[in-house]
Design an enzyme around this catalytic site. Structure first.
Site, mmCIF file in Angstrom:
data_model
loop_
_atom_site.group_PDB
_atom_site.id
_atom_site.type_symbol
_atom_site.label_atom_id
_atom_site.label_comp_id
_atom_site.label_asym_id
_atom_site.label_seq_id
_atom_site.Cartn_x
_atom_site.Cartn_y
_atom_site.Cartn_z
ATOM 1 N N LYS A 72 -3.678 2.447 -2.046
ATOM 2 C CA LYS A 72 -3.247 3.518 -1.148
ATOM 3 C C LYS A 72 -4.160 3.634 0.082
ATOM 4 O O LYS A 72 -5.369 3.447 -0.030
ATOM 5 C CB LYS A 72 -3.267 4.828 -1.951
ATOM 6 C CG LYS A 72 -2.999 6.101 -1.166
ATOM 7 C CD LYS A 72 -1.558 6.245 -0.788
ATOM 8 C CE LYS A 72 -1.330 7.425 0.142
ATOM 9 N NZ LYS A 72 -0.018 7.361 0.806
ATOM 10 N N GLY A 73 -3.559 3.962 1.223
ATOM 11 C CA GLY A 73 -4.313 4.146 2.458
ATOM 12 C C GLY A 73 -5.504 5.076 2.243
ATOM 13 O O GLY A 73 -5.351 6.165 1.712
ATOM 14 N N SER A 89 0.824 -1.206 0.000
ATOM 15 C CA SER A 89 0.000 0.000 0.000
ATOM 16 C C SER A 89 0.866 1.266 0.000
ATOM 17 O O SER A 89 1.883 1.336 0.690
ATOM 18 C CB SER A 89 -0.875 -0.003 1.253
ATOM 19 O OG SER A 89 -1.610 1.191 1.319
ATOM 20 N N THR A 112 6.546 1.142 7.649
ATOM 21 C CA THR A 112 7.880 1.771 7.628
ATOM 22 C C THR A 112 8.425 1.991 9.036
ATOM 23 O O THR A 112 7.685 2.052 10.012
ATOM 24 C CB THR A 112 7.817 3.124 6.916
ATOM 25 O OG1 THR A 112 6.797 3.914 7.529
ATOM 26 C CG2 THR A 112 7.525 2.971 5.441
ATOM 27 N N GLY A 163 12.451 0.524 1.793
ATOM 28 C CA GLY A 163 13.490 0.180 0.828
ATOM 29 C C GLY A 163 14.426 -0.893 1.354
ATOM 30 O O GLY A 163 14.299 -1.341 2.500
ATOM 31 N N CYS A 170 0.773 3.660 10.367
ATOM 32 C CA CYS A 170 1.328 4.776 9.604
ATOM 33 C C CYS A 170 2.040 5.738 10.563
ATOM 34 O O CYS A 170 1.433 6.231 11.508
ATOM 35 C CB CYS A 170 0.240 5.530 8.847
ATOM 36 S SG CYS A 170 0.904 6.975 7.998
ATOM 37 N N ILE A 199 6.295 -5.440 7.317
ATOM 38 C CA ILE A 199 6.193 -4.334 8.259
ATOM 39 C C ILE A 199 5.781 -3.048 7.534
ATOM 40 O O ILE A 199 6.030 -2.907 6.336
ATOM 41 C CB ILE A 199 7.560 -4.073 8.974
ATOM 42 C CG1 ILE A 199 8.656 -3.805 7.930
ATOM 43 C CG2 ILE A 199 7.923 -5.222 9.865
ATOM 44 C CD1 ILE A 199 10.028 -3.419 8.514
ATOM 45 N N ASN A 235 -4.663 -0.228 8.561
ATOM 46 C CA ASN A 235 -3.400 0.479 8.764
ATOM 47 C C ASN A 235 -3.353 1.062 10.174
ATOM 48 O O ASN A 235 -3.830 2.166 10.427
ATOM 49 C CB ASN A 235 -3.294 1.578 7.698
ATOM 50 C CG ASN A 235 -1.989 2.333 7.773
ATOM 51 O OD1 ASN A 235 -1.213 2.177 8.716
ATOM 52 N ND2 ASN A 235 -1.753 3.169 6.786
ATOM 53 N N ASN A 280 -6.544 -0.575 1.855
ATOM 54 C CA ASN A 280 -5.864 -0.218 3.097
ATOM 55 C C ASN A 280 -6.673 0.909 3.740
ATOM 56 O O ASN A 280 -6.900 1.944 3.111
ATOM 57 C CB ASN A 280 -4.431 0.224 2.758
ATOM 58 C CG ASN A 280 -3.629 0.636 3.977
ATOM 59 O OD1 ASN A 280 -3.906 1.666 4.586
ATOM 60 N ND2 ASN A 280 -2.635 -0.146 4.335
#
Lengths: 304, 265
Positions: free
Chosen positions: A44-45, A20, A192, A216, A129, A190, A126, A98
């Site tokens: 996307k959330g 997401s 971020t 990343g 975030c 996970i 989510n 999400n």
């Protein structure tokens, strides 16, 4: 060769999904990737009302990673249902929405709104975030509050519920246990890692929101560890993510205990990363004479 | 939109710190429009990780070559500078919305600052194609910190345009920025079409000079991740209808915007 996996009731034809926030609503990448080849598209959330997101700068590149503080910019659930979902109907792929909110009621209301919505295969909740002032990671950093959100979402929908977990906690296994008890059908991890960067020329934080979430390849070992721990703690399926850019990355997650994987930041670098990961997994199975991907799930735990 | 490894046919310094890279790309050359950009992977390594957005400086459709003029600004462009003729570079593009072209006879002002001149070169080439030899109605204002730091100045002159130059240090032409220069030359009377690209302070002062000009277009720059409108990183503020801030995305809604739609303050 069997690639099909079942993530808490969502049947994915293969284990490769999109993470997401890195794949828009799918359509942005439809020119590069046949969306129907993917195991799932996680969009996307989405919040109850539209959100403009955080001020600029929203991203900052770091060694082998990216810090972002988008702040859940999205058009709101009604626009998602009316505008984006119909476009995704042309593709043979489960769509996972999400959902994010400021309050427990927001999550429940989103879950109820999307219940029975055509074209929605499941919800990813989510609670992780790091870039919003209210809600998000605040819920996911404590097993009890995480469980409370999932309990309310569970009660508001018949859709499969995936809890998306934050790595910014003392024990991700404890949070996973909490959401599993509250009725989550699966977990994804996970989100971020909370991080920060400073521009030494301006002597100011590099991001408009000061702190952001790191993603990343830089975060991959943290993510593999989290999947490993959660696999040992709960019995529900895991969708693993965090720095996956190749099939060998994805296979690490699967062997740590993930039934499915999601490709995130790598899409920005290589828009075809998802299908390349899938093709690489297929080759690995062929080369190693493995008939069913499920044989590899958690394989690294054997004897430990 | 293409995602390809393209053969490098040229990668040379044009002025200190600025290089011109040519790529063999027939389809891309046909598809690219002025103001659009390419999203370039500067190396196969993970650091730097992200692609770099670089505007198309020229698309030579006959030869099938696309050129990018870039300034060496950091790790990514430093790696790009080391790429040799014959090497391959991974490119996505053409991306974004470019400039809308004028009709023959429209009065035109083009203002470029520093590396912002890169997309305007392609625009001027297209304007030349539309106008033919009679480019009297087209005023070109190019500037940089110093006269020797104005990229592709000779090439723009060679196209036949009369070019006014501005430099911060007064080493060539007008001492000051291109907006002040344009004000002086045009006497505050801007033509129907205004095109600009350059540093943010330049665009801000152009915004003040032009007020509500209906057709002025500027190209914006912002750090980007995906380049295709998915990650929502590269925002710029636009004039909002309500109290909440409103953002546009440079990669997809831009990089070229109508100046009056932007909130540059």
């Amino acid at each position: 060769m069997k690639l099909e996996v079942n993530i808490g009731g969502i049947i994915m034809k293969n284990p490769v999904a999109t993470a997401s926030g890195t794949f828009g609503f799918g359509l942005e990448y439809a020119g590069f990737v046949d969306l129907s080849r993917l195991g799932a598209v996680v969009v996307k959330g989405t919040t109850r009302l539209p959100r403009p997101g955080n001020p600029a700068p929203r991203i900052c590149e770091t060694p082998a990673g990216v810090l972002n503080a988008i702040g859940l910019e999205n058009p709101g659930v009604e626009a998602v249902v009316e505008k984006y979902l119909p476009c995704l109907k042309d593709y043979d792929v489960p769509v996972i929405i999400n959902i994010a909110g400021d309050t427990v009621e927001d999550y429940a209301s989103l879950a109820s709104r999307l219940d029975g919505c055509q074209g929605v295969a499941g919800l990813e909740v989510n609670i992780s975030c790091p870039n919003v002032k209210k809600g998000g990671m605040l819920f996911g950093s404590d097993p009890d509050s995480a469980a409370e959100v999932i309990r309310e979402v569970r009660a508001a929908t018949r859709l499969p519920v995936i809890a998306k977990l934050s790595p910014n906690v003392t024990s991700i296994a404890a949070v996973a246990e909490g959401v599993a008890r509250a009725g989550a059908d699966a977990v994804s991890l996970i989100n971020t890692l909370l991080g920060m960067s400073i521009d030494i020329k301006s002597r100011r934080p590099a991001l408009g929101n000061v702190m952001g979430g790191l993603s990343g390849p830089a975060v991959r070992p943290v993510a593999v560890r989290a999947v490993w721990q959660v696999y040992r703690a709960v019995g529900i399926p895991i969708m693993g993510m965090g720095g996956i850019a190749s099939a060998s990355d994805a296979l690490q997650f699967i062997m740590a205990g993930a039934s499915a994987v999601a490709v995130g930041t790598a899409n920005f670098v290589n828009p075809r990363a998802t299908v390349e990961v899938l093709e690489g997994i297929e080759s690995y199975l062929l080369e190693n004479n493995i008939r069913d991907i499920s044989q590899l799930v958690g394989a690294a735990h054997q004897g430990i | 939109m293409y995602s390809k490894k393209l053969r490098v046919v040229k990668n040379v310094e044009v002025i200190p710190g600025h290089r011109l890279m040519g790529l063999e790309a027939h389809e891309l050359a046909m598809a690219a429009a002025p103001g659009q950009f390419l999203h370039v992977r500067c190396s196969e390594t993970l650091d730097p990780l992200l692609r770099r957005p670089i505007s198309v400086c020229l698309a030579d459709r006959e030869r099938g070559t696309v050129y990018m003029l870039y300034r060496i600004a950091g790790k990514g462009t430093e790696l790009l500078a080391r790429v040799k003729k014959g090497d391959f570079v991974d490119v996505l593009g053409p991306l974004g919305r470019g400039y809308s072209l004028p009709q023959k006879g429209d009065g035109v002002a083009v203002l470029g600052g520093g590396i912002g001149i890169a997309p305007l070169y392609f625009l001027l080439e297209c304007i030349k194609g539309i106008y033919g030899p009679d480019t009297d109605g087209v005023s070109v204002f190019l500037g940089a910190a110093a006269y020797t730091a104005i990229p592709v100045l000779d090439q723009v002159r060679a196209m036949g345009f009369s070019v006014h130059t501005a430099t911060d240090d007064g080493s060539g032409g007008f001492k000051g920025n291109v907006v002040q220069l344009a004000e002086e030359v045009l006497g505050g009377r801007y033509p129907d079409r205004v095109y600009a690209c350059g540093p943010l302070p330049m665009l801000k002062s152009l915004g003040q000079a032009l007020g509500d000009h209906p057709a002025a277009e500027v190209s914006m720059e912002e750090h980007m991740a995906c380049g295709v409108g998915a990650c929502l990183s590269c925002i710029c503020r636009v004039r909002a209808k309500g109290e909440e801030p409103e953002y546009a995305h440079v990669c997809k809604d831009g990089p070229v915007f109508k100046l009056r739609d932007l909130c540059l303050a």
